[in-house]
Design an enzyme around this catalytic site. Structure first.
Site, PDB file in Angstrom:
ATOM      1  N   GLU A  72       0.829  -1.214   0.000  1.00  0.00           N
ATOM      2  CA  GLU A  72       0.000   0.000   0.000  1.00  0.00           C
ATOM      3  C   GLU A  72       0.863   1.263   0.000  1.00  0.00           C
ATOM      4  O   GLU A  72       0.571   2.227  -0.717  1.00  0.00           O
ATOM      5  CB  GLU A  72      -0.930  -0.001   1.220  1.00  0.00           C
ATOM      6  CG  GLU A  72      -1.997  -1.081   1.206  1.00  0.00           C
ATOM      7  CD  GLU A  72      -2.935  -0.960   0.027  1.00  0.00           C
ATOM      8  OE1 GLU A  72      -3.189   0.177  -0.430  1.00  0.00           O
ATOM      9  OE2 GLU A  72      -3.403  -2.006  -0.469  1.00  0.00           O
ATOM     10  N   ASP A  81       3.600  -4.121  -5.805  1.00  0.00           N
ATOM     11  CA  ASP A  81       4.088  -5.438  -5.383  1.00  0.00           C
ATOM     12  C   ASP A  81       5.614  -5.500  -5.483  1.00  0.00           C
ATOM     13  O   ASP A  81       6.291  -6.019  -4.584  1.00  0.00           O
ATOM     14  CB  ASP A  81       3.481  -6.537  -6.261  1.00  0.00           C
ATOM     15  CG  ASP A  81       2.029  -6.834  -5.923  1.00  0.00           C
ATOM     16  OD1 ASP A  81       1.555  -6.358  -4.872  1.00  0.00           O
ATOM     17  OD2 ASP A  81       1.371  -7.533  -6.717  1.00  0.00           O
TER      18      ASP A  81
END
Length: 474
Positions: free
Chosen positions: A333, A415
């Site tokens: 995030e 990611d």
């Protein structure tokens, strides 16, 4: 005067000016293009009803086609090889059953919605609602003084939009009840009660009505005051309102539905603060919300101004994941923040809103469009905006592919950022657990994914971070 002659006239005026400016030339070009678009689109007797109804039917058929393509993936007996050792086969079949139930239910809802939309189009539902929301005192007040004319127009537009929103929400209540208390209950996700459902509905209608009144009021006032030159003013208002909403939503709006509790001191809080400090994330607040009162689904997000950020964790996320998994998920995030994904998406959104306003300017005076929907004497700008949105349906569907493509790219980058921080294995474990807990399908048709998914599918995300290799090495 034809659009071409109008454009030539504007050019001649600029040429006669001693020192023409770049801005005046740009305005000239803009108005010339707008005039040309207005002329093309405003054809007397043009069958706008048939066109917009056709767009609605086409969108419905497109959705059915994509769901049909997805069906074979919802009938598979075994999970993908990369996930075989991580996913229980009974849980896998339960996830597919959940997806099938949601798919057929979505088809029922979309069929009903299409039928309602077509009836509204055929029987001039918007015109009828506009007339019944125009109370006698509005005309009297507008006639008494010109300074009240704009106020009554704004009030009428707000009442009309609230009536339309109320109608839309009311006819969806049976479907929302079935989704929450039958489908979600069947698969163990629902934690809500009928009381919470009703209270949330009333809060949403009240809050939505308030915010909508502000937006509609400002929009109508700008269009009334600035006429054909409204584009930049409306765009500026859109930007300001969006920034305000992003700022107040977590602190003023979400607490109306969830209880915000500061994350208690301990190992998890310390690790989150250390993660934030390591990448200079300006973390000021760290909350857990009681999402479990309504559902067992989980999530996490950050919010706030550039210099004052907060992180919100669903209590279901904290409960169901290990601390290493939680830190890895937050690493993902915060990767969005570190790589300015929110800023990029905001810029794209602002650019698209400006483009849409430019197109709307070509529709706002379209007599044939209003006349087709039985607006003969009045041409309310708010109705024009609704009809414009319907007419823009095919373009919106095409743009969905592009926006989802950008979003999936951002997810891959986030990611990769978490992987660079050393969280690849824990992120993979966390993603698998999220999909398992939420009963998410693991395989999808490529076209279905391109249109519906803003996130890459799980298998692709695991492959991108070399999860299998990392798992073997550990």
């Amino acid at each position: 005067m034809s659009p071409g002659l109008c454009f030539l006239k504007e050019i001649s005026v600029i040429q006669a000016t001693p020192k023409p400016t770049t801005r005046s030339f740009a305005n000239c070009c803009k108005m010339g293009i707008l005039q040309h678009l207005m002329h093309i689109l405003d054809i007397p007797g043009f069958p706008w009803k048939i066109v917009i109804a056709g767009f609605s039917i086409g969108k419905y058929a497109w959705d059915l086609y994509l769901r049909r393509r997805q069906v074979p993936y919802l009938l598979r007996e075994k999970p993908p090889a990369i996930l075989a050792e991580h996913v229980d086969e009974k849980k896998y079949q339960k996830a597919l059953s959940y997806a099938r139930d949601k798919s057929w239910f979505s088809t029922i809802v979309s069929t009903f919605t299409l039928a309602v939309d077509l009836l509204i189009i055929k029987y001039d539902g918007l015109s009828y609602l506009w007339n019944i929301t125009k109370f006698p005192w509005m005309d009297k007040l507008a006639a008494s003084s010109s300074r009240f004319s704009l106020s009554t127009s704004i009030t009428h537009s707000c009442v009309f939009m609230f009536g339309l929103t109320l109608f839309s929400r009311l006819i969806q209540i049976p479907f929302n009840l079935y989704s929450t208390f039958v489908i979600e209950e069947k698969y163990g996700f629902n934690k809500s009660t009928l009381k919470i459902f009703v209270i949330d509905l009333l809060k949403e209608l009240s809050l939505g009505g308030l915010l909508m009144s502000v937006v509609v009021g400002v929009f109508v006032k700008i269009l009334t005051k600035f006429g054909d030159n409204f584009i930049m003013y409306a765009w500026g208002a859109y930007i300001v309102f969006g920034l305000i909403l992003q700022t107040i939503a977590p602190s003023l709006i979400m607490p109306l539905f969830y209880k915000f509790t500061p994350l208690e001191n301990g190992s998890l809080r310390t690790q989150i603060e250390e993660l934030a400090a390591s990448i200079n994330f300006p973390l000021k607040k760290l909350y857990v919300i009681d999402a479990s009162r309504r559902s067992t689904h989980s999530n996490a997000f950050f919010y706030g101004l550039p210099w004052n950020k907060g992180i919100v964790l669903f209590d279901t996320l904290v409960k169901n994941h290990t601390e290493p998994e939680l830190i890895a998920i937050l690493g993902h995030e915060l990767g969005h923040w570190y790589m300015s994904h929110n800023l990029i998406n905001t810029i794209i959104d602002y650019g698209m809103s400006l483009f849409h306003l430019f197109l709307f300017a070509a529709f706002i005076r379209n007599n044939s469009l209003y006349t087709s929907f039985n607006f003969i004497t009045e041409k309310p700008v708010i109705v024009g905006l609704l009809l414009f949105s319907d007419a823009l349906g095919p373009l919106s569907s095409i743009l969905t592919f592009a926006s989802n493509k950008v979003s999936r790219l951002c997810e891959y980058q986030a990611d990769a950022f978490a992987k660079q921080l050393g969280y690849a294995k824990d992120l993979g474990d966390g993603l698998i657990r999220i999909h398992d807990d939420n009963l998410s399908p693991l395989e999808f048709d490529s076209l279905y994914t391109s249109y519906y998914h803003s996130h890459p599918i799980l298998v692709d995300r695991l492959n991108a971070i070399d999860y299998t290799t990392l798992k073997k090495n550990n």
